[in-house]
Motif scaffolding. Structure first.
Motif, PDB file in Angstrom:
ATOM      1  N   TYR A 149       4.333 -22.089 -12.479  1.00 27.04           N
ATOM      2  CA  TYR A 149       3.976 -21.102 -11.457  1.00 27.04           C
ATOM      3  C   TYR A 149       2.485 -21.207 -11.207  1.00 27.04           C
ATOM      4  CZ  TYR A 149       2.911 -16.700  -9.149  1.00 27.04           C
ATOM      5  OH  TYR A 149       2.450 -15.775  -8.253  1.00 27.04           O
ATOM      6  N   LYS A 150       2.088 -21.502  -9.959  1.00 28.67           N
ATOM      7  CA  LYS A 150       0.673 -21.559  -9.599  1.00 28.67           C
ATOM      8  C   LYS A 150       0.350 -20.730  -8.368  1.00 28.67           C
ATOM      9  CE  LYS A 150      -1.985 -25.186  -9.999  1.00 28.67           C
ATOM     10  NZ  LYS A 150      -2.592 -26.537  -9.978  1.00 28.67           N
ATOM     11  N   THR A 151       1.325 -20.534  -7.464  1.00 29.03           N
ATOM     12  CA  THR A 151       1.033 -19.928  -6.163  1.00 29.03           C
ATOM     13  C   THR A 151       2.039 -18.848  -5.811  1.00 29.03           C
ATOM     14  OG1 THR A 151       0.214 -22.062  -5.422  1.00 29.03           O
ATOM     15  CG2 THR A 151       0.661 -20.435  -3.718  1.00 29.03           C
ATOM     16  N   GLY A 152       1.537 -17.731  -5.305  1.00 23.49           N
ATOM     17  CA  GLY A 152       2.403 -16.679  -4.801  1.00 23.49           C
ATOM     18  C   GLY A 152       1.752 -16.011  -3.599  1.00 23.49           C
ATOM     19  N   TYR A 153       2.575 -15.426  -2.734  1.00 23.21           N
ATOM     20  CA  TYR A 153       2.004 -14.736  -1.579  1.00 23.21           C
ATOM     21  C   TYR A 153       2.846 -13.523  -1.250  1.00 23.21           C
ATOM     22  CZ  TYR A 153       5.744 -17.099   0.943  1.00 23.21           C
ATOM     23  OH  TYR A 153       6.974 -17.529   1.352  1.00 23.21           O
ATOM     24  N   MET A 154       2.270 -12.589  -0.480  1.00 29.63           N
ATOM     25  CA  MET A 154       2.942 -11.376  -0.039  1.00 29.63           C
ATOM     26  C   MET A 154       2.537 -11.114   1.402  1.00 29.63           C
ATOM     27  SD  MET A 154       2.662  -7.891   0.763  1.00 29.63           S
ATOM     28  CE  MET A 154       0.946  -7.650   0.292  1.00 29.63           C
ATOM     29  N   TYR A 155       3.501 -10.754   2.240  1.00 26.20           N
ATOM     30  CA  TYR A 155       3.132 -10.261   3.571  1.00 26.20           C
ATOM     31  C   TYR A 155       3.888  -8.981   3.867  1.00 26.20           C
ATOM     32  CZ  TYR A 155       7.348 -12.845   5.022  1.00 26.20           C
ATOM     33  OH  TYR A 155       8.609 -13.319   5.121  1.00 26.20           O
ATOM     34  N   GLY A 156       3.268  -8.133   4.659  1.00 28.36           N
ATOM     35  CA  GLY A 156       3.884  -6.844   4.948  1.00 28.36           C
ATOM     36  C   GLY A 156       3.274  -6.229   6.180  1.00 28.36           C
ATOM     37  N   GLY A 157       3.777  -5.060   6.515  1.00 29.71           N
ATOM     38  CA  GLY A 157       3.253  -4.379   7.688  1.00 29.71           C
ATOM     39  C   GLY A 157       3.712  -2.944   7.724  1.00 29.71           C
ATOM     40  N   PHE A 158       3.130  -2.203   8.658  1.00 28.17           N
ATOM     41  CA  PHE A 158       3.527  -0.804   8.820  1.00 28.17           C
ATOM     42  C   PHE A 158       3.385  -0.413  10.285  1.00 28.17           C
ATOM     43  CE2 PHE A 158      -1.044  -0.405   8.505  1.00 28.17           C
ATOM     44  CZ  PHE A 158      -1.348   0.605   9.407  1.00 28.17           C
ATOM     45  N   VAL A 159       4.104   0.622  10.660  1.00 29.01           N
ATOM     46  CA  VAL A 159       3.913   1.257  11.968  1.00 29.01           C
ATOM     47  C   VAL A 159       3.960   2.763  11.756  1.00 29.01           C
ATOM     48  CG1 VAL A 159       6.385   0.975  12.491  1.00 29.01           C
ATOM     49  CG2 VAL A 159       4.782   1.477  14.341  1.00 29.01           C
ATOM     50  N   THR A 160       2.968   3.462  12.322  1.00 30.91           N
ATOM     51  CA  THR A 160       2.902   4.920  12.228  1.00 30.91           C
ATOM     52  C   THR A 160       3.015   5.507  13.630  1.00 30.91           C
ATOM     53  OG1 THR A 160       1.544   4.894  10.242  1.00 30.91           O
ATOM     54  CG2 THR A 160       1.473   6.888  11.564  1.00 30.91           C
ATOM     55  N   VAL A 161       3.986   6.384  13.829  1.00 31.03           N
ATOM     56  CA  VAL A 161       4.251   6.965  15.147  1.00 31.03           C
ATOM     57  C   VAL A 161       4.058   8.476  15.091  1.00 31.03           C
ATOM     58  CG1 VAL A 161       5.949   7.206  17.008  1.00 31.03           C
ATOM     59  CG2 VAL A 161       5.949   5.154  15.565  1.00 31.03           C
ATOM     60  N   PRO A 162       3.118   9.020  15.900  1.00 33.78           N
ATOM     61  CA  PRO A 162       2.980  10.471  15.957  1.00 33.78           C
ATOM     62  C   PRO A 162       4.014  11.087  16.904  1.00 33.78           C
ATOM     63  CG  PRO A 162       1.253   9.427  17.276  1.00 33.78           C
ATOM     64  CD  PRO A 162       2.095   8.316  16.698  1.00 33.78           C
ATOM     65  N   PHE A 163       4.661  12.163  16.466  1.00 30.24           N
ATOM     66  CA  PHE A 163       5.543  12.953  17.330  1.00 30.24           C
ATOM     67  C   PHE A 163       4.864  14.300  17.522  1.00 30.24           C
ATOM     68  CE2 PHE A 163       8.270   9.835  15.349  1.00 30.24           C
ATOM     69  CZ  PHE A 163       9.102   9.434  16.372  1.00 30.24           C
ATOM     70  N   LYS A 185       1.759  17.427  15.128  1.00 28.68           N
ATOM     71  CA  LYS A 185       2.025  17.934  13.785  1.00 28.68           C
ATOM     72  C   LYS A 185       2.828  16.965  12.915  1.00 28.68           C
ATOM     73  CE  LYS A 185       0.549  22.349  13.923  1.00 28.68           C
ATOM     74  NZ  LYS A 185      -0.399  22.912  12.949  1.00 28.68           N
ATOM     75  N   PHE A 186       3.533  15.989  13.530  1.00 28.47           N
ATOM     76  CA  PHE A 186       4.450  15.168  12.759  1.00 28.47           C
ATOM     77  C   PHE A 186       4.122  13.693  12.897  1.00 28.47           C
ATOM     78  CE2 PHE A 186       8.445  12.930  11.946  1.00 28.47           C
ATOM     79  CZ  PHE A 186       8.750  13.460  10.707  1.00 28.47           C
ATOM     80  N   LEU A 187       4.119  12.988  11.768  1.00 26.22           N
ATOM     81  CA  LEU A 187       3.866  11.550  11.745  1.00 26.22           C
ATOM     82  C   LEU A 187       4.999  10.860  10.992  1.00 26.22           C
ATOM     83  CD1 LEU A 187       0.089  11.260  10.731  1.00 26.22           C
ATOM     84  CD2 LEU A 187       1.085  10.590  12.921  1.00 26.22           C
ATOM     85  N   ALA A 188       5.577   9.818  11.624  1.00 24.16           N
ATOM     86  CA  ALA A 188       6.578   9.017  10.918  1.00 24.16           C
ATOM     87  C   ALA A 188       5.980   7.638  10.655  1.00 24.16           C
ATOM     88  CB  ALA A 188       7.847   8.896  11.752  1.00 24.16           C
ATOM     89  N   THR A 189       6.187   7.104   9.435  1.00 27.92           N
ATOM     90  CA  THR A 189       5.632   5.805   9.066  1.00 27.92           C
ATOM     91  C   THR A 189       6.735   4.942   8.460  1.00 27.92           C
ATOM     92  OG1 THR A 189       3.481   6.779   8.605  1.00 27.92           O
ATOM     93  CG2 THR A 189       3.921   4.613   7.649  1.00 27.92           C
ATOM     94  N   LEU A 190       6.783   3.680   8.915  1.00 21.98           N
ATOM     95  CA  LEU A 190       7.678   2.693   8.323  1.00 21.98           C
ATOM     96  C   LEU A 190       6.823   1.592   7.717  1.00 21.98           C
ATOM     97  CD1 LEU A 190      10.665   1.626   8.036  1.00 21.98           C
ATOM     98  CD2 LEU A 190      10.206   0.328  10.131  1.00 21.98           C
ATOM     99  N   GLU A 191       7.132   1.208   6.464  1.00 18.98           N
ATOM    100  CA  GLU A 191       6.382   0.151   5.798  1.00 18.98           C
ATOM    101  C   GLU A 191       7.374  -0.846   5.223  1.00 18.98           C
ATOM    102  OE1 GLU A 191       3.436   1.541   2.878  1.00 18.98           O
ATOM    103  OE2 GLU A 191       3.893  -0.217   1.652  1.00 18.98           O
ATOM    104  N   ALA A 192       7.066  -2.139   5.361  1.00 25.60           N
ATOM    105  CA  ALA A 192       7.944  -3.162   4.813  1.00 25.60           C
ATOM    106  C   ALA A 192       7.084  -4.290   4.252  1.00 25.60           C
ATOM    107  CB  ALA A 192       8.874  -3.708   5.903  1.00 25.60           C
ATOM    108  N   ALA A 193       7.585  -4.981   3.228  1.00 29.66           N
ATOM    109  CA  ALA A 193       6.845  -6.099   2.651  1.00 29.66           C
ATOM    110  C   ALA A 193       7.803  -7.066   1.982  1.00 29.66           C
ATOM    111  CB  ALA A 193       5.814  -5.596   1.634  1.00 29.66           C
TER     112      ALA A 193
END
Lengths: 365, 365, 365
Positions: free
Chosen positions: B269-283, B286-294
């Motif tokens: 084992y010499k190499t590893g990587y991670m990628y991810g992202g998120f989206v935050t939507v205000p309604f 007063k209300f914020l919804a967030t989705l995160e994935a990686a």
């Protein structure tokens, strides 16, 4: 931007305790300086008005050991051992509605403690607390409940209701927990579920409270067989006080009932109770005298009795000096050495007595 | 005379986690109350204007464990073990020049943490952080760097550069150190040198950061042979986010490269990587919804993937309630149980999945 | 309602130490970042005017370890081991009368520390403190006294007297105690009684202090036989400083006398002494140069000598940067490795020398 209130108590005493213990190695006498009868602490709290009758509140309160710098009391620094200094007393955050009450999560004063706080105006040489200890009525002697959720109702005509729940209170560790309610492959690993209920009435000269505590058996959750100390039990108490002006008089009764008997002195122990009372008499505006007495009894002659007298001189609302003298005697067949709480390790053997005096300075900031 | 600001966060959640772990003794499910997704803390900070564009600044921030009073989590109170409660998050003092930037010494948020803080708007059930953990990209999961010096440049047109250096970061202890860089008779005793570089761009709707980390091999200092975990490595990452108004979208990529291979699953084992992202939507306001994935991957099929959704209701700028649900699954050949960070000890076995929910109160003071 | 003052010091240095130690395993050189020469801390204090010339006062001050998050320094987390971070420096509450002085209880700066604080304007590479350590004049190097009561007289014409007493100071633990003076069946279990007396004169350019310390033998209390380190001893010191304006000059002399000799290097050790001095020269309003030197000697050629020079640039009354260089050499027959106090574990062997440099930022808040 920051709206924290920093507050606390600085309370230190000089103490002297004597027993007629007979067993070699058990304490005969002890002198020195110690954390006081009320208990030194520093806290941080805040309140935000969210509008519409809603508030956010938090509290973080830490104990202070004012006469030492020692991390651990005991012989080995065991895993999970609690700090003597800067131990967390309470830590919680909650939302309070004027109409629906307060819901909060974290670490709280257990309702047993809140119950007793009204039963005994002074700590230190404290017969009510000590006699509860003899009975093992732990709901009242465990000061805090961790990993918990709490509901406090609004107050109607002096009346309010409080409920506390923790899914994870380990026996014999003052309900201080490391982790969450833990199942290994679906099996609970020796943790307890505790339910606490309290009802308070405070109006005019009257102050009263009823308290109920139920500890569930881990085995009910299909887990490991519980030890004796972990068995299911119920505890309840009733206290009341009336301020006549010339004197304030209070009384308390607490009872514990184990589901399954444990063995003490070669026989079954299932039931124990404690009753006590106090009277506080003001002499002018500056001096208060308090007398406290309690007696406990139970199966296998568990129990004992004790008296304490305290005199307090108030320099101001925030600062006073006080002196205490006390006497306690254990029943002849009482099984084990009874600890006096925070005052060193002086314990009293079965059938033996303890006398103690202390004098201290109490400053609230 | 005193000009300290006391500040902090009170954040507590109720949690429930479930896995389909197969190994006896590994956790299947866990419920309780815990420190929240963001993390409870109390801090003290101050700033003195020295004139001529120069300022003195200090910061001392402590973690709070709001649901217990336990000093140690673990089986033995090992030497150098860290406190669970009142652990030091940051402690530093520095001088800041408007023209030349800030130089400071002490204990800091590691640049890897600062990097990730912009990659994932929520903690708790946090796929980006968890997937980085699977890869062992420790620069990003070690929250703090001790025994360190830091330089932060002034900000020009939204752009600034930060550098951190520690001569003494022990492997596998979150870079928390006891003593100084230590040589015994000229031989380094297994300590690391760590260099961290970060470049930030924050202007209008754009927020971006590049981060580089180099860990030197102790053997380079003619010291004891390093263990596998101590071997030299390089790590880097790139993240960016854009606020479209109707939604804020962000992405992150991190990679780790070991100088010498270690053995995992019978291979290099010499190499590893991670990628991810998120989206935050205000309604509304007063209300914020967030989705995160990686998703993470690497040699010997290290890695896995996860999703998390968070809903937050804001009572005010300072107080909100939030709820999270998440799912994570490890690759079939992933070598070991993957820990979920601060939420108890629930780990996920190779090829297995975890689902979790939590709900809490978040109050900033 | 709350009238607490929060205050403190943030002080961090970069350090480099070198010795010509010969024994394998003893330190040769050490580099890194550390708590500074003065010592980082945070404190809480308050004062209430009770009227009639009476005040209530409290103080609670905690040490900060700004470059790490480690609980314990050492190899094992022993019972009763002290915290490195958030250790209690002082914790007391007292009553102060304008006419009769102050009486307080808790944990204090030992008078030996107060004595030395006027003998050496800088810490860090500190010959006066180090040379006292070589002699084992512990009253002066033990910063605090626990489980204690203190009296401070009012000041008349620059003159005041202070007394301290503890019934329970364990040898070799910096006088930090767990519990009270403890007797088992009437037998004292190895605790000490310590009496400290100090007389201060501070008027105009003159600052002077005399200090006396008596440690009682536990065996005098019919207890267990004391170990060598616990034997009765007397220590005293005299210091004075005069501010000429162009320079401030100070000198100090301390002496220790054991009641019973202990064996060092195959012979009797009963007496040791240390003398030292400093000169501080201001260059304009912003720069101060300080030179400190000390020499110690005693039976069995215990002792050594050292020099230190410090330069301080003051940005303001509250904030400065400073740099130190120092040299120390132990006597050829000095028995053991001499520790340098808080700077890592660099010790100097008999007949060997140490050179060190440090540079740091000092900020008072």
């Amino acid at each position: 931007q920051s709206n924290i209130t920093v507050y606390g108590i600085a309370d230190v005493v000089g103490t002297s305790f004597n027993t007629n213990n007979a067993v070699a190695g058990n304490l005969k006498n002890q002198r020195g300086f110690d954390d006081g009868a009320v208990g030194s602490r520093i806290g941080f709290k805040g309140l935000e008005d969210l509008g519409g009758g809603l508030k956010a509140e938090f509290n973080y309160e830490l104990g202070i050991a004012p006469t030492n710098n020692i991390n651990q009391v005991g012989t080995t620094a065991a895993a999970g051992a609690t700090l003597n200094n800067l131990s967390t007393r309470t830590a919680w955050v909650g939302l309070t509605s004027n109409d629906f009450g307060q819901i909060s999560m974290g670490r709280f004063h257990a309702l047993g403690w809140v119950f007793q706080a009204g039963s005994r105006p002074w700590g230190g040489i404290d017969p009510i607390r000590t006699m509860t200890n003899v009975q093992g009525i732990s709901s009242n002697t465990s000061d805090r409940i961790s990993n918990a959720i709490q509901y406090v109702s609004p107050t109607y005509a002096g009346f309010k209701v409080t409920g506390q729940y923790t899914a994870d209170a380990r026996a014999n560790t003052s309900e201080q927990n490391t982790n969450d309610q833990t199942y290994v492959n679906g099996t609970a690993v020796g943790r307890q579920q505790i339910y606490l209920l309290g009802a308070n009435y405070d109006q005019g000269p009257i102050s009263a409270m009823a308290m109920y505590r139920h500890v569930a058996v881990p085995a009910d959750l299909a887990g490991a067989a519980p030890t004796a100390a972990q068995r299911a039990k119920q505890e309840y108490g009733l206290r009341g006080a009336y301020d006549f002006g010339v004197a304030k008089v209070g009384a308390v009764y607490q009872r514990q009932q184990l589901k399954d008997a444990i063995t003490i002195n070669g026989g079954d122990y299932k039931t124990g109770y404690m009753y006590g009372g106090f009277v506080t008499v003001p002499f002018g505006a500056k001096f208060l005298a308090t007398l406290e007495a309690a007696k406990s009894n139970g199966d296998r002659t568990q129990g004992g009795y004790g008296y304490m007298v305290n005199g307090q001189y108030l320099f101001s609302k925030r600062t006073s000096v006080y002196a205490q003298a006390g006497y306690m005697k254990m029943n002849q067949e009482n099984a084990s050495v009874t600890n006096l709480g925070s005052y060193g390790s002086t314990g009293i053997e079965a059938g033996k007595r303890m006398t103690g005096v202390m004098a201290g300075i109490l400053h609230t900031f």
